[in-house]
Design a protein around this motif. Sequence first.
Motif, PDB file in Angstrom:
ATOM      1  N   ALA A   3       7.052  -5.745  17.594  1.00  0.00           N
ATOM      2  CA  ALA A   3       8.399  -6.286  17.406  1.00  0.00           C
ATOM      3  C   ALA A   3       9.063  -5.662  16.178  1.00  0.00           C
ATOM      4  CB  ALA A   3       8.345  -7.806  17.277  1.00  0.00           C
ATOM      5  N   MET A   4       8.267  -5.430  15.128  1.00  0.00           N
ATOM      6  CA  MET A   4       8.780  -4.774  13.928  1.00  0.00           C
ATOM      7  C   MET A   4       9.282  -3.365  14.264  1.00  0.00           C
ATOM      8  SD  MET A   4       6.679  -3.490  10.554  1.00  0.00           S
ATOM      9  CE  MET A   4       6.016  -2.075  11.477  1.00  0.00           C
ATOM     10  N   HIS A   5       8.527  -2.655  15.089  1.00  0.00           N
ATOM     11  CA  HIS A   5       8.902  -1.296  15.504  1.00  0.00           C
ATOM     12  C   HIS A   5      10.222  -1.318  16.290  1.00  0.00           C
ATOM     13  CE1 HIS A   5       8.756   2.639  17.393  1.00  0.00           C
ATOM     14  NE2 HIS A   5       8.764   2.052  18.577  1.00  0.00           N
ATOM     15  N   PHE A  22       3.771  -3.059   4.539  1.00  0.00           N
ATOM     16  CA  PHE A  22       2.318  -2.827   4.520  1.00  0.00           C
ATOM     17  C   PHE A  22       1.622  -3.933   3.737  1.00  0.00           C
ATOM     18  CE2 PHE A  22      -1.541  -0.994   2.650  1.00  0.00           C
ATOM     19  CZ  PHE A  22      -2.183  -0.548   3.803  1.00  0.00           C
ATOM     20  N   ASP A  23       2.224  -4.359   2.623  1.00  0.00           N
ATOM     21  CA  ASP A  23       1.627  -5.422   1.804  1.00  0.00           C
ATOM     22  C   ASP A  23       1.519  -6.732   2.599  1.00  0.00           C
ATOM     23  OD1 ASP A  23       1.325  -3.812  -0.439  1.00  0.00           O
ATOM     24  OD2 ASP A  23       3.316  -4.298  -1.221  1.00  0.00           O
ATOM     25  N   ILE A  24       2.547  -7.040   3.389  1.00  0.00           N
ATOM     26  CA  ILE A  24       2.508  -8.255   4.216  1.00  0.00           C
ATOM     27  C   ILE A  24       1.452  -8.120   5.306  1.00  0.00           C
ATOM     28  CG2 ILE A  24       3.816  -9.676   5.870  1.00  0.00           C
ATOM     29  CD1 ILE A  24       4.610 -10.142   2.933  1.00  0.00           C
ATOM     30  N   ILE A  25       1.395  -6.953   5.950  1.00  0.00           N
ATOM     31  CA  ILE A  25       0.398  -6.728   7.013  1.00  0.00           C
ATOM     32  C   ILE A  25      -1.022  -6.906   6.461  1.00  0.00           C
ATOM     33  CG2 ILE A  25      -0.617  -4.953   8.528  1.00  0.00           C
ATOM     34  CD1 ILE A  25       2.303  -3.892   8.894  1.00  0.00           C
ATOM     35  N   ILE A  35       0.886   3.585  12.664  1.00  0.00           N
ATOM     36  CA  ILE A  35      -0.043   2.852  13.516  1.00  0.00           C
ATOM     37  C   ILE A  35       0.093   3.357  14.944  1.00  0.00           C
ATOM     38  CG2 ILE A  35      -0.565   0.560  14.494  1.00  0.00           C
ATOM     39  CD1 ILE A  35       0.521  -0.615  11.832  1.00  0.00           C
ATOM     40  N   ASN A  36      -1.024   3.592  15.606  1.00  0.00           N
ATOM     41  CA  ASN A  36      -0.999   4.045  16.997  1.00  0.00           C
ATOM     42  C   ASN A  36      -1.082   2.829  17.907  1.00  0.00           C
ATOM     43  OD1 ASN A  36      -1.149   5.433  19.350  1.00  0.00           O
ATOM     44  ND2 ASN A  36      -2.941   6.666  18.813  1.00  0.00           N
ATOM     45  N   ASP A  37       0.002   2.558  18.605  1.00  0.00           N
ATOM     46  CA  ASP A  37       0.102   1.370  19.454  1.00  0.00           C
ATOM     47  C   ASP A  37       0.060   1.794  20.925  1.00  0.00           C
ATOM     48  OD1 ASP A  37       0.887  -1.526  19.896  1.00  0.00           O
ATOM     49  OD2 ASP A  37       2.610  -0.557  20.825  1.00  0.00           O
ATOM     50  N   ILE A  64       5.594   2.631   9.312  1.00  0.00           N
ATOM     51  CA  ILE A  64       5.841   1.551   8.358  1.00  0.00           C
ATOM     52  C   ILE A  64       6.686   2.160   7.240  1.00  0.00           C
ATOM     53  CG2 ILE A  64       4.778  -0.116   6.772  1.00  0.00           C
ATOM     54  CD1 ILE A  64       2.294  -0.071   8.527  1.00  0.00           C
ATOM     55  N   PRO A  65       8.019   1.986   7.310  1.00  0.00           N
ATOM     56  CA  PRO A  65       8.891   2.719   6.381  1.00  0.00           C
ATOM     57  C   PRO A  65       9.081   2.086   5.004  1.00  0.00           C
ATOM     58  CG  PRO A  65      10.206   1.558   8.018  1.00  0.00           C
ATOM     59  CD  PRO A  65       8.778   1.251   8.334  1.00  0.00           C
TER      60      PRO A  65
END
Length: 408
Positions: free
Chosen positions: A62-64, A24-27, A8-10, A18-19
């Motif tokens: 925050a995940m990153h 990804f499923d939650i997102i 994702i480009n933030d 997303i490792p």
Amino acid sequence: MQNKLKIINDPVHGFIKIPHEILFDIIEHPYFQRLRRISQTGLLNLIFPGATHTRFHHAIGAMHLMFTALETLKLKGVQISKEEEKGAMLAILMHDIGHGPFSHALESMLMDDWHHENLSLLLMNRLNDEFDGELSTAIEMFQGKYHRKFFNQLISSQLDVDRLDYLKRDSFFTGVSEGNINTQRIISMMNICEEGELVIDAKGIYSIENFLTARMFMYWQVYYHKTSALAEFLLVKILERAKYLVSQGENLPAAENLKYFLYREKSAATDEDIQRFTQLDDNDIIQAMKSWQYSEDVVLSYLCKCVIQRKFPSTIISSRPFEAEFIEEKIKKTNEIFGINNGNELVHEITRTLLPYNTEKQPIYLLQKNGTKTRLDEAENQILSGLITNKTTRYILTFPRENGEINS
């Protein structure tokens, strides 16, 4: 098969990986996608036009930072399994999943005393059932029940990745440079002591002091800015008034899910409450306020026009409470101007209190080279930490502009 290991480009942190596929499923889940329609900073964009970012942005950021922190700790010899990494990233990704419309402002109005963290936990448990227990470790970490304490400290403490992201992100989108902290430097100073708790390498002391003062400046300059405080307060008053009018038998136009909460009696959250809550977002509230501008109720109409047309009431800020006679005088004048007898609905004293650094609750510890721990506020070479341990309160009086023009 779909590739779920996306990038994702933030705008704040650059490229975010997303490792783990479950992330990804939650997102992709509707519970999480709703956060795209929940403002990160409520109505702040009425004061800082750039502040249009969402809870979705913040949760990804925050995940990153959690991933970056765990990588740093691994390099320092801390053993972290793939399962633990996945759990910690899931926990921080979902930490705001229970936020209601306009973030904090309407929590108690819609779901009584259900704090967003309670709702987040409830939704996490539902998702855990849906994903066959794959979120169990994340939930333990979120609740502080996991046996390694530092995971919960990274999620929720006085120096967690949640705060690191929202300060840097809110600073970026508001354009208030005082909040622009160096997240990479702070994370690079993180360590784990023998007791398994999160500490900061002693040489990072000034980065931490900068973080604490940046947070303090952001609160007074942005979150507790008198017009920001007023905008948030108006939202609460609008919902309060709408609920009151509905209880008196008035039929107010509103989206079906919002209407449900206007009529809802106080009780423990039911399955229907949760189902409807996860359908609510900022758009429902905005649509309602647009309609309610034209309500026959003077108070509701006035409050909605304040927000939708950005015709804010006047405000005066003070370090001391306002005299009761002065407030009474404003109420009396409001009654005369509007031809009403409930001017106290339009004149209010708002308070905002901040404790920049709490030395009692989860203090920040510095790790010395010899392996000993020192509390930040007791470190010999600290400059500011001892000065930001006192609570400060500001009082804001708000009243209609027609009552006497005072600049807000």
